[in-house]
Design a protein around this motif. Sequence first.
Motif, PDB file in Angstrom:
ATOM      1  N   ASP A 897       0.693  -1.159  -0.103  1.00 47.27           N
ATOM      2  CA  ASP A 897       0.136  -0.054  -0.105  1.00 47.27           C
ATOM      3  C   ASP A 897       1.082   1.188  -0.273  1.00 47.27           C
ATOM      4  OD1 ASP A 897      -2.291  -1.650   0.040  1.00 47.27           O
ATOM      5  OD2 ASP A 897      -2.430  -1.384   2.287  1.00 47.27           O
ATOM      6  N   ALA A 898       1.719   1.144   0.765  1.00 44.44           N
ATOM      7  CA  ALA A 898       2.684   2.322   0.852  1.00 44.44           C
ATOM      8  C   ALA A 898       3.519   2.602  -0.687  1.00 44.44           C
ATOM      9  CB  ALA A 898       3.816   2.249   1.764  1.00 44.44           C
ATOM     10  N   PHE A 899       3.828   1.478  -1.211  1.00 45.93           N
ATOM     11  CA  PHE A 899       4.493   1.627  -2.446  1.00 45.93           C
ATOM     12  C   PHE A 899       3.503   2.233  -3.485  1.00 45.93           C
ATOM     13  CE2 PHE A 899       6.643  -0.250  -6.231  1.00 45.93           C
ATOM     14  CZ  PHE A 899       7.687  -0.068  -5.937  1.00 45.93           C
ATOM     15  N   ASP A 900       2.312   1.835  -3.290  1.00 41.14           N
ATOM     16  CA  ASP A 900       1.281   2.230  -4.531  1.00 41.14           C
ATOM     17  C   ASP A 900       0.950   3.747  -4.211  1.00 41.14           C
ATOM     18  OD1 ASP A 900       1.114  -0.452  -5.471  1.00 41.14           O
ATOM     19  OD2 ASP A 900      -0.624  -1.000  -4.567  1.00 41.14           O
ATOM     20  N   ASP A 901       0.973   4.025  -2.917  1.00 42.25           N
ATOM     21  CA  ASP A 901       0.600   5.451  -2.635  1.00 42.25           C
ATOM     22  C   ASP A 901       1.664   6.185  -3.343  1.00 42.25           C
ATOM     23  OD1 ASP A 901      -1.614   4.717  -1.093  1.00 42.25           O
ATOM     24  OD2 ASP A 901      -0.536   4.913   0.770  1.00 42.25           O
ATOM     25  N   LEU A 902       2.910   5.892  -3.073  1.00 42.24           N
ATOM     26  CA  LEU A 902       4.069   6.672  -3.646  1.00 42.24           C
ATOM     27  C   LEU A 902       4.153   6.665  -5.283  1.00 42.24           C
ATOM     28  CD1 LEU A 902       7.028   6.026  -1.417  1.00 42.24           C
ATOM     29  CD2 LEU A 902       6.086   8.223  -1.860  1.00 42.24           C
TER      30      LEU A 902
END
Length: 932
Positions: A897-902
């Motif tokens: 999720d953090a990767f996708d947000d960035l």
Amino acid sequence: MHWIRWGLTIAWLLVIASLFYDPWTSALTEPDHPWSPLRLADTCVEVQGECLAQQPYPLGTTLFWGAIVPSAIFILLVFGHELWRRICPLSFLSQIPRALGWQRQFKRENKKTGKVRYELAKVQGDSWLGRNYAYLQFGWLFVGLCGRILFFNADRIVLAGWVLFTIAVAIFVGYWYGGKSWCQYFCPMAPVQSIYSEPGGLLGSKAHTSEQLITQSMCRTVLPDGKEQSACVACQNPCIDIDAERTYWNSLDKPETQFLRYGYVGLVIGYFSYYYLYAGNWNYYFSGAWLGQTDQLASLLSPGLYLFGQVINIPKLVAVPLVLGTCTALGYWGGRWIEKRAKSYSRRHHSLTIEILRHRIFTLCTFGIFNFFFIFSGRPLVQLLPVAVQYLYDLALVTLSTLWLYTTWRRSPELYSRENLANRFRKQLEKLQLNVGSFLEGRALSDLNTHEVYVLAKVLPGFTREKRHQAYKGVVRDALEEGYVNYSSSLEILQQMRQELGITDEEHRIVLEELGIENPELLNPDRQRSLENQIRLTGYRKSLERLLRLQQQQPNATALESLSLEDSEDVRSLRRQYSITPQEEEWILSGFSQDASLVKKAEFLLTQLSALIDRYRAIHQPLLREHQEVLTLLRENISHKQELIVRSLLETLEQLPSDPAALTLAEGLQQASPGILGELLDRENWRDRLPPEILQYLTQPGATTAFCSLDLSPEIILGHLEALLQDPNPMVQAAALYLITQGEAERSQAIARQHDHEFNSHLLQEMVERLLSWSPSSPTHPTLSDFPSLEKSVYLFNSDFFHRMRSETLIALANRATVKVYNRGDVITEAGDTCRELLLLIEGDANIHYQTGGEMEVEQLHPGQTLDELEVLTHSHSENTIVADSETTRILAIPVDAFDDLLDHDPDFARRVLELESRQLQRFVRSVQVQG
């Protein structure tokens, strides 16, 4: 305008002259005058229970208090200070010494050269006057209002003496200090101007959005060709004459501003209320009977108060300052009490910032006291008009002040900053010469409002990422040159603009680096930068250029040297007029000669390059060798800056093909950084761009061989590491602080305590917190794992997948990542598992078990490699089993999720990920082809 000022000043002086001799106008107040509306009425005006004896009187004081003073207040609110400052007779007369060249100067002698020069005296910002002028001006205003009631409301001779005394002081101040020092530091009308005309008059101009170089009431001179030229000497910073709204927001949180705003409300109420407290009725004031009491001095010791039908036996000489002082104090304390209650309410409801809250309270105070003032001021004359005209007069005042309230209420520091930056951005768009006609429907860029400018930038097809970077860089350059921002504040002040343009904090730091390379003086902390100072230096430069043109010479350094010898008195006069220091003249002269400016820039860059090389050598010392992951981060940062400087020096040498200094610079560059220089010469087309003689100096080994000393003392190494704490990149700061901790932990703790308030990044704040909690008596130094955020950021930086990503992206990922520890044989991921985390191996080894052609293959992974990145990007299942192959295997897990947000919010990060994955796919395809 100059002739208008002369006309108004002469008219004002004639009014003053009439105070000494006026045998005519008293006839207009004769009770039996056939038509004069000013004739004395045959009615009783009671004062302290007795009818006041009235006699015919000249109208000089009536005109002064009933028309001139109210007109000034009206002009300030409606037209702004810019009109009043340009027509004010006192301001005009205070400039007589400057016009005659009679101003106090300080003799300055250069001890090295013996050269003598004279500088104009100015009020220093850190002097007593520079710190307390607001209280001095308010005090003079207080004395003046007390003096009106006691001495010169109706006594023409005393009033004339007071006004002439004020004129004499204004002229003396004009001699004693340069610029508009009378207006800025002494004039009792200055607080009144600030209250009614800040942040701006109803019809006043906005300096921060103006296309004019000479704004509002800025000091200026008119040249023989009719053009105006700045005569600003930067006597005050910020200056209300240049940008009233900037001055307002800058002073909003200062205690003297509170005192002036709230105290003035009380003072005005107290002044008009005293007439009632003295006479026992309002008719005494509104009849204008006080204007005919020419025997004011005789009543100084008579009772000064009359309350509830009783005389209060306090002398008028005491009662007046007592009443006005009490009301001023009540106004100040009342204003502060209201502000405190409003702040408390706002904090509970999270509605307004303190700045907006105070601004709106100030706005209501100005609106209220303006209308209160005009209930009384000039009313004895207004009441002589027909009733219908009186109603129209009152309606106009209320309407205009309400419009001012509506306009001013909506202002805010953020809106001012947004408009300011949008105007700068608009200018940069014009420089790019983009085709915007089809989007504007016949309008010009200058016609767009703040919001429209940013919307246009988002939809322009030709406004590429490179051009956006170029435009933002231009805005930062202009803001730095004017002192609107500095190196430290630029990140915060320009944040809103970056959000509009999609510029990241990392790109901002890159822009600062580039500007520091292109123009080293721009980030020089020793050079005073402000809008006022820039205007002053620009005025001096333009005056020099005009002087050279009059002598039919081309403006350059050689011509100026000639001018200094042939006509030195003119140059000395300009230096005095603009208060030019030797250092400032050196900066300006270097601007006349492009080659001289380039050489100076190159010499500065060589000095910077030498310092970077010393730092690079310091971090290669054996003392730090065991911290390779952290050192890699610092090495790459320093190498990047070295490359920027070397490239900038090569560009400078390209522009100096025939200058003798070019060969010396080329030799110095070759000796300082032969490695990076050689790489750039081979990688880029510099061999074709540079002259052969310069190229020869750059390619042949110098007399001094570059070497890397391995015997630097720990103190020197730590000194270089401390210098890296000044880097704007928080990862570099954190890495340097960590290495200082390894060398001398107590020293790092002292740095953490000293610079705690300067470290804004979460990464550094965590380090400071952990450093300060670490015990100095501990036998070991803190390790990298003791600083989790730094450790995760460092390992991300050193990984193949995230290498050279922007530091803010790495820090954002590190904040959401976790470290997982496995023992030998533990399964990290199993085939068929859903990939919910991107895994980065940071310590130990791991084996990938995968099936190929019916056989089980094993591939070993090493620290720095990522696991299952393709599966994470596609949100698919893992096709391999990964097993820990060391006694301790540590994995950095980044949630998908953090990767996708960035990826969603950082286009540059998404582009970099695609590039990395494309390269990995290409390597994979090539390996399959080789195996086939």
